[in-house]
Design a protein around this motif. Structure first.
Motif, PDB file in Angstrom:
ATOM      1  N   GLN A   1       0.962  -1.094   0.160  1.00 56.56           N
ATOM      2  CA  GLN A   1       0.154   0.075  -0.009  1.00 56.56           C
ATOM      3  C   GLN A   1       0.752   1.171  -0.106  1.00 56.56           C
ATOM      4  O   GLN A   1       1.898   1.473   0.826  1.00 56.56           O
ATOM      5  CB  GLN A   1      -0.913  -0.042   1.361  1.00 56.56           C
TER       6      GLN A   1
ATOM      7  N   THR B   1      -3.063   0.778  -7.224  1.00 56.75           N
ATOM      8  CA  THR B   1      -3.112   1.798  -6.154  1.00 56.75           C
ATOM      9  C   THR B   1      -3.238   3.104  -6.413  1.00 56.75           C
ATOM     10  O   THR B   1      -2.728   4.062  -5.538  1.00 56.75           O
ATOM     11  CB  THR B   1      -2.081   1.224  -5.069  1.00 56.75           C
TER      12      THR B   1
ATOM     13  N   ARG C   1     -10.241   5.499   1.235  1.00 61.38           N
ATOM     14  CA  ARG C   1      -9.463   5.082  -0.075  1.00 61.38           C
ATOM     15  C   ARG C   1      -9.888   3.907  -0.503  1.00 61.38           C
ATOM     16  O   ARG C   1      -9.370   2.761  -0.076  1.00 61.38           O
ATOM     17  CB  ARG C   1      -7.996   5.515   0.141  1.00 61.38           C
TER      18      ARG C   1
ATOM     19  N   PHE D   1      -9.025   0.562  -3.535  1.00 57.47           N
ATOM     20  CA  PHE D   1      -7.624   0.200  -4.410  1.00 57.47           C
ATOM     21  C   PHE D   1      -8.689  -0.537  -5.625  1.00 57.47           C
ATOM     22  O   PHE D   1      -9.616  -1.093  -5.447  1.00 57.47           O
ATOM     23  CB  PHE D   1      -6.883  -0.728  -3.662  1.00 57.47           C
TER      24      PHE D   1
END
Length: 424
Positions: free
Chosen positions: A230, A297, A307, A309
């Motif tokens: 990440q 990502t 957030r 992905f």
């Protein structure tokens, strides 16, 4: 008579002197040669090795191999029975003063034996070896798992965490009288046949996730597996493991279930996971080949605190005269201990065409870009879709040249969240 006896005495003295010099010069090679002969005699029958091995105390994994200054020394340990002179070529060289001082065994497999043997070198240095043996005492593979070495200008330490199928080795190097320290980590995989293989962190985490999710190795396709850190949290990794559906394998045709997981690398635990059957995920490879799975990502900020992905799946057609490519994107967000799919198989790129294999042909492609909007629907930002559509025609002129005509247009759209998923 006295003169004759003197010459005999002198000759015998010189003879023994020459032999002694030759012995001193070749002492190391002779001793090692004798040791190897002794080794062959000892290991030709497995009784000595079996007896020595099973006298070792047994310990369970996971276990940490680390050097202890207060090591308890076991007596009557036979280094030849454990085949150590084949690891240390100079085992019998008195300058090194190798000593087998202790050890234990691990039950890692029913196919081979595993021992951790502790070797003292001189007065201070020490090494621990993990050695896998076949049932006759022959070494399959070995590796140093713990070291303490104290030199004049520097010293080094190594420790390891040993698990059922993997070893994490951490080595530190220190320079004396200087504030210098270097750390290095290696991951060693213990293969089913007892061989040892160094692997990357990616391979280690993929193996860990597959084991945790009960995915058999025979149902894995390594080229399609994905791993990515990440960007906003490098101690966390996203992992994708497609699983072959039993009975679907036929040449290049197969169906795949989806396994997606978030792994905390520090604690080596799965914190979030997602599963989808081949019946709904469209992960099927046939004439249109599923060729690649990627983790995206990019900063898909679906609201101020969330957030997402992406997982993109790439498909390619196998026909040369009818080329085809499609890239589909799915978006995921964390939700408690699971992953929520908020965009499902959205086509981001698609191209197709027909040509004669030489020059003439017509092709069409679409390429979409998602841009986060400042407008919200059901608590999530809308996505503006920018779509570029290209149509190309290739043709041969009267002069025999190959020409290309291209027409490009742009379209726009919006993805809105309906409370469960994004849709146009």
């Amino acid at each position: 008579m006295k003169t004759f006896l003197f010459f005999i005495t002198l000759s015998i003295t010189l003879l023994f002197s020459c032999k002694e010099n030759t012995k001193n010069e070749n002492e190391e090679s002779q001793v090692n040669e004798n040791a190897l002969e002794s080794l062959v005699e000892v290991t030709s029958g497995n009784a000595t090795f079996e007896e020595a091995f099973h006298k070792l105390p047994i310990k369970s994994v996971p276990i940490q191999a680390i050097i202890s200054k207060n090591e308890k020394i076991l007596t009557e340990m036979n280094p030849v029975a454990f085949n150590l002179p084949s690891i240390y070529e100079l085992w019998y060289n008195k300058n090194y003063n190798y000593q087998l001082i202790s050890g234990y065994r691990l039950n890692l497999s029913t196919e081979f034996y595993t021992a951790i043997l502790k070797i003292k070198i001189g007065e201070i240095d020490q090494e621990h070896w993990l050695i896998n043996y076949d049932f006759e005492g022959k070494i399959i593979d070995s590796i140093q798992v713990a070291i303490f070495s104290d030199g004049e200008y520097e010293y080094s330490t190594t420790k390891s965490t040993i698990d059922q199928n993997e070893i994490l080795i951490t080595s530190n190097f220190f320079v004396k009288d200087a504030d210098e320290k270097e750390e290095m980590q290696r991951i060693i995989k213990i293969l089913p046949d007892g061989k040892l293989k160094e692997i990357s962190e990616k391979e280690s985490i993929l193996d860990f996730v597959a084991k945790e999710l009960n995915i058999e190795n025979s149902k894995r396709i390594e080229d399609l597996e994905a791993f990515k850190l990440q960007p906003n949290n490098p101690k966390e990794a996203i992992v994708v493991i497609p699983e072959i559906v039993e009975g679907s394998e036929e040449e290049e045709f197969f169906k795949l279930n989806s396994h997606i997981a978030i792994v905390d690398l520090k604690s080596k635990t799965i914190t979030h996971q997602y599963f989808e059957s081949c019946k709904t995920n469209d992960w099927v490879s046939d004439a249109i080949r599923l060729d690649e799975i990627k983790i995206d990502t990019a900063p898909y900020l679906v609201n101020e605190s969330t957030r997402a992905f992406g997982i993109s799946v790439h498909y390619f057609g196998s026909s040369r005269v009818n080329p085809y490519h499609n890239q589909k994107l799915s978006l995921f967000v964390k939700e408690k201990g699971t992953l929520k799919n908020i965009l499902h198989n959205f086509s981001m790129e698609e191209s197709s065409g027909e040509w004669n294999g030489n020059c003439e042909g017509e092709f069409e492609s679409e390429k979409k870009t998602l841009i986060v909007s400042d407008k919200k629907t059901n608590g999530y930002f809308d996505f503006t879709i920018k779509n570029t559509i290209a149509k190309t025609r290739n043709f041969e002129t009267e002069d025999g040249d190959c020409k290309e005509e291209e027409e490009i247009k742009k379209e726009a759209g919006v993805l809105k969240f309906d409370g469960k998923k994004y849709a146009e």
